[in-house]
Design a protein around this motif. Sequence first.
Motif, PDB file in Angstrom:
ATOM      1  N   VAL A  81       4.856   4.199 -21.049  1.00  0.00           N
ATOM      2  CA  VAL A  81       4.295   5.263 -20.226  1.00  0.00           C
ATOM      3  C   VAL A  81       3.070   4.786 -19.449  1.00  0.00           C
ATOM      4  CG1 VAL A  81       3.205   7.543 -20.307  1.00  0.00           C
ATOM      5  CG2 VAL A  81       5.158   7.050 -21.765  1.00  0.00           C
ATOM      6  N   LEU A  82       2.186   4.055 -20.106  1.00  0.00           N
ATOM      7  CA  LEU A  82       0.915   3.712 -19.480  1.00  0.00           C
ATOM      8  C   LEU A  82       1.036   2.682 -18.363  1.00  0.00           C
ATOM      9  CD1 LEU A  82      -1.475   3.662 -22.548  1.00  0.00           C
ATOM     10  CD2 LEU A  82      -1.334   5.355 -20.729  1.00  0.00           C
ATOM     11  N   LEU A  83       1.854   1.679 -18.528  1.00  0.00           N
ATOM     12  CA  LEU A  83       1.972   0.663 -17.481  1.00  0.00           C
ATOM     13  C   LEU A  83       2.600   1.215 -16.199  1.00  0.00           C
ATOM     14  CD1 LEU A  83       2.800  -2.496 -19.614  1.00  0.00           C
ATOM     15  CD2 LEU A  83       0.647  -1.883 -18.526  1.00  0.00           C
ATOM     16  N   PRO A  84       3.674   1.999 -16.266  1.00  0.00           N
ATOM     17  CA  PRO A  84       4.168   2.621 -15.029  1.00  0.00           C
ATOM     18  C   PRO A  84       3.172   3.620 -14.438  1.00  0.00           C
ATOM     19  CG  PRO A  84       5.899   2.600 -16.661  1.00  0.00           C
ATOM     20  CD  PRO A  84       4.660   2.166 -17.351  1.00  0.00           C
ATOM     21  N   ALA A  85       2.443   4.348 -15.293  1.00  0.00           N
ATOM     22  CA  ALA A  85       1.434   5.282 -14.784  1.00  0.00           C
ATOM     23  C   ALA A  85       0.330   4.524 -14.051  1.00  0.00           C
ATOM     24  CB  ALA A  85       0.838   6.099 -15.922  1.00  0.00           C
ATOM     25  N   LEU A  86      -0.066   3.386 -14.592  1.00  0.00           N
ATOM     26  CA  LEU A  86      -1.073   2.557 -13.927  1.00  0.00           C
ATOM     27  C   LEU A  86      -0.558   2.085 -12.571  1.00  0.00           C
ATOM     28  CD1 LEU A  86      -3.823   1.118 -14.055  1.00  0.00           C
ATOM     29  CD2 LEU A  86      -2.670  -0.763 -15.216  1.00  0.00           C
ATOM     30  N   ALA A  87       0.685   1.663 -12.511  1.00  0.00           N
ATOM     31  CA  ALA A  87       1.260   1.207 -11.241  1.00  0.00           C
ATOM     32  C   ALA A  87       1.338   2.347 -10.226  1.00  0.00           C
ATOM     33  CB  ALA A  87       2.652   0.625 -11.483  1.00  0.00           C
ATOM     34  N   VAL A  88       1.692   3.542 -10.673  1.00  0.00           N
ATOM     35  CA  VAL A  88       1.771   4.693  -9.765  1.00  0.00           C
ATOM     36  C   VAL A  88       0.395   5.047  -9.220  1.00  0.00           C
ATOM     37  CG1 VAL A  88       2.201   7.180  -9.703  1.00  0.00           C
ATOM     38  CG2 VAL A  88       3.887   5.658 -10.713  1.00  0.00           C
ATOM     39  N   PHE A  89      -0.615   5.078 -10.077  1.00  0.00           N
ATOM     40  CA  PHE A  89      -1.955   5.429  -9.614  1.00  0.00           C
ATOM     41  C   PHE A  89      -2.556   4.353  -8.709  1.00  0.00           C
ATOM     42  CE2 PHE A  89      -2.083   8.462 -13.273  1.00  0.00           C
ATOM     43  CZ  PHE A  89      -2.244   9.595 -12.494  1.00  0.00           C
ATOM     44  N   ILE A  90      -2.250   3.098  -8.960  1.00  0.00           N
ATOM     45  CA  ILE A  90      -2.692   2.044  -8.042  1.00  0.00           C
ATOM     46  C   ILE A  90      -1.997   2.219  -6.692  1.00  0.00           C
ATOM     47  CG2 ILE A  90      -2.560  -0.449  -7.585  1.00  0.00           C
ATOM     48  CD1 ILE A  90      -3.129  -0.890 -10.556  1.00  0.00           C
ATOM     49  N   GLY A  91      -0.723   2.567  -6.722  1.00  0.00           N
ATOM     50  CA  GLY A  91       0.006   2.832  -5.479  1.00  0.00           C
ATOM     51  C   GLY A  91      -0.580   3.999  -4.705  1.00  0.00           C
ATOM     52  N   ILE A  92      -0.963   5.069  -5.400  1.00  0.00           N
ATOM     53  CA  ILE A  92      -1.594   6.220  -4.738  1.00  0.00           C
ATOM     54  C   ILE A  92      -2.911   5.805  -4.105  1.00  0.00           C
ATOM     55  CG2 ILE A  92      -2.732   8.440  -5.175  1.00  0.00           C
ATOM     56  CD1 ILE A  92      -0.553   8.985  -7.257  1.00  0.00           C
ATOM     57  N   THR A  93      -3.694   5.000  -4.801  1.00  0.00           N
ATOM     58  CA  THR A  93      -4.975   4.543  -4.270  1.00  0.00           C
ATOM     59  C   THR A  93      -4.784   3.680  -3.028  1.00  0.00           C
ATOM     60  OG1 THR A  93      -5.897   4.576  -6.506  1.00  0.00           O
ATOM     61  CG2 THR A  93      -7.108   3.325  -4.852  1.00  0.00           C
ATOM     62  N   VAL A  94      -3.844   2.754  -3.080  1.00  0.00           N
ATOM     63  CA  VAL A  94      -3.577   1.885  -1.931  1.00  0.00           C
ATOM     64  C   VAL A  94      -3.075   2.710  -0.751  1.00  0.00           C
ATOM     65  CG1 VAL A  94      -2.065   0.038  -1.096  1.00  0.00           C
ATOM     66  CG2 VAL A  94      -3.211  -0.189  -3.299  1.00  0.00           C
ATOM     67  N   TYR A  95      -2.203   3.675  -1.002  1.00  0.00           N
ATOM     68  CA  TYR A  95      -1.686   4.540   0.060  1.00  0.00           C
ATOM     69  C   TYR A  95      -2.808   5.351   0.697  1.00  0.00           C
ATOM     70  CZ  TYR A  95       0.899   8.299   2.334  1.00  0.00           C
ATOM     71  OH  TYR A  95       1.379   9.201   3.243  1.00  0.00           O
ATOM     72  N   ALA A  96      -3.696   5.904  -0.116  1.00  0.00           N
ATOM     73  CA  ALA A  96      -4.811   6.692   0.420  1.00  0.00           C
ATOM     74  C   ALA A  96      -5.741   5.820   1.255  1.00  0.00           C
ATOM     75  CB  ALA A  96      -5.581   7.362  -0.711  1.00  0.00           C
ATOM     76  N   LEU A  97      -6.014   4.607   0.801  1.00  0.00           N
ATOM     77  CA  LEU A  97      -6.856   3.702   1.583  1.00  0.00           C
ATOM     78  C   LEU A  97      -6.178   3.313   2.890  1.00  0.00           C
ATOM     79  CD1 LEU A  97      -8.263   1.402  -1.236  1.00  0.00           C
ATOM     80  CD2 LEU A  97      -9.525   3.087   0.123  1.00  0.00           C
ATOM     81  N   TRP A  98      -4.872   3.070   2.839  1.00  0.00           N
ATOM     82  CA  TRP A  98      -4.120   2.704   4.043  1.00  0.00           C
ATOM     83  C   TRP A  98      -4.118   3.851   5.045  1.00  0.00           C
ATOM     84  CZ3 TRP A  98       0.926   4.407   5.603  1.00  0.00           C
ATOM     85  CH2 TRP A  98       1.454   3.698   6.674  1.00  0.00           C
ATOM     86  N   LYS A  99      -3.905   5.081   4.564  1.00  0.00           N
ATOM     87  CA  LYS A  99      -3.909   6.244   5.449  1.00  0.00           C
ATOM     88  C   LYS A  99      -5.287   6.486   6.060  1.00  0.00           C
ATOM     89  CE  LYS A  99      -0.984   8.917   6.098  1.00  0.00           C
ATOM     90  NZ  LYS A  99      -0.039   9.047   7.207  1.00  0.00           N
ATOM     91  N   SER A 100      -6.342   6.271   5.279  1.00  0.00           N
ATOM     92  CA  SER A 100      -7.691   6.494   5.829  1.00  0.00           C
ATOM     93  C   SER A 100      -8.027   5.435   6.868  1.00  0.00           C
ATOM     94  CB  SER A 100      -8.726   6.509   4.718  1.00  0.00           C
ATOM     95  OG  SER A 100      -8.883   5.237   4.140  1.00  0.00           O
ATOM     96  N   ARG A 101      -7.584   4.221   6.687  1.00  0.00           N
ATOM     97  CA  ARG A 101      -7.830   3.172   7.695  1.00  0.00           C
ATOM     98  C   ARG A 101      -7.033   3.437   8.968  1.00  0.00           C
ATOM     99  NH1 ARG A 101      -9.084  -2.752   5.460  1.00  0.00           N
ATOM    100  NH2 ARG A 101     -10.736  -2.073   4.073  1.00  0.00           N
ATOM    101  N   ASN A 102      -5.808   3.911   8.829  1.00  0.00           N
ATOM    102  CA  ASN A 102      -4.991   4.206  10.004  1.00  0.00           C
ATOM    103  C   ASN A 102      -5.532   5.411  10.770  1.00  0.00           C
ATOM    104  OD1 ASN A 102      -3.280   2.089   9.660  1.00  0.00           O
ATOM    105  ND2 ASN A 102      -1.652   3.283   8.725  1.00  0.00           N
ATOM    106  N   SER A 103      -6.133   6.358  10.095  1.00  0.00           N
ATOM    107  CA  SER A 103      -6.666   7.518  10.788  1.00  0.00           C
ATOM    108  C   SER A 103      -7.989   7.206  11.485  1.00  0.00           C
ATOM    109  CB  SER A 103      -6.850   8.677   9.810  1.00  0.00           C
ATOM    110  OG  SER A 103      -7.869   8.380   8.883  1.00  0.00           O
ATOM    111  N   GLU A 104      -8.689   6.167  11.041  1.00  0.00           N
ATOM    112  CA  GLU A 104      -9.959   5.780  11.658  1.00  0.00           C
ATOM    113  C   GLU A 104      -9.766   4.982  12.943  1.00  0.00           C
ATOM    114  OE1 GLU A 104     -12.204   3.723   8.732  1.00  0.00           O
ATOM    115  OE2 GLU A 104     -12.549   5.511   7.522  1.00  0.00           O
ATOM    116  N   THR A 105      -8.692   4.203  13.020  1.00  0.00           N
ATOM    117  CA  THR A 105      -8.463   3.384  14.203  1.00  0.00           C
ATOM    118  C   THR A 105      -7.869   4.235  15.320  1.00  0.00           C
ATOM    119  OG1 THR A 105      -6.297   2.733  13.385  1.00  0.00           O
ATOM    120  CG2 THR A 105      -8.137   1.266  12.887  1.00  0.00           C
ATOM    121  N   PRO A 106      -8.450   4.184  16.523  1.00  0.00           N
ATOM    122  CA  PRO A 106      -7.907   4.969  17.630  1.00  0.00           C
ATOM    123  C   PRO A 106      -6.596   4.382  18.125  1.00  0.00           C
ATOM    124  CG  PRO A 106      -9.777   3.683  18.367  1.00  0.00           C
ATOM    125  CD  PRO A 106      -9.648   3.464  16.899  1.00  0.00           C
ATOM    126  N   SER A 107      -5.659   5.246  18.482  1.00  0.00           N
ATOM    127  CA  SER A 107      -4.349   4.789  18.961  1.00  0.00           C
ATOM    128  C   SER A 107      -4.275   4.877  20.460  1.00  0.00           C
ATOM    129  CB  SER A 107      -3.219   5.643  18.385  1.00  0.00           C
ATOM    130  OG  SER A 107      -3.346   5.787  17.023  1.00  0.00           O
TER     131      SER A 107
END
Length: 78
Positions: free
Chosen positions: A52-78
């Motif tokens: 349970v814990l290792l997949p949960a860790l992978a999911v939460f790391i994925g959520i963090t990376v996705y949130a950081l990626w989305k915030s960087r994409n929203s900051e850059t003007p298109s």
Amino acid sequence: MKEAKTPDNQSRLLKVGLIGTVIAALCCFTPVLVILFGAVGLSAMLGWLDYVLLPALAVFIGITVYALWKSRNSETPS
């Protein structure tokens, strides 16, 4: 109707990802749950923790990376 992503939603997603990652990492790499379950008398339930814990860790790391990626994409003007 599609909901617009606001900075509030992105920061909330990042907070959830970071808090989940820290909690899952603490439970994976330190014996927090082992000590807690042993003190309560539920040590027989410790066999499933790695499943349970290792997949949960992978999911939460994925959520963090996705949130950081989305915030960087929203900051850059298109």
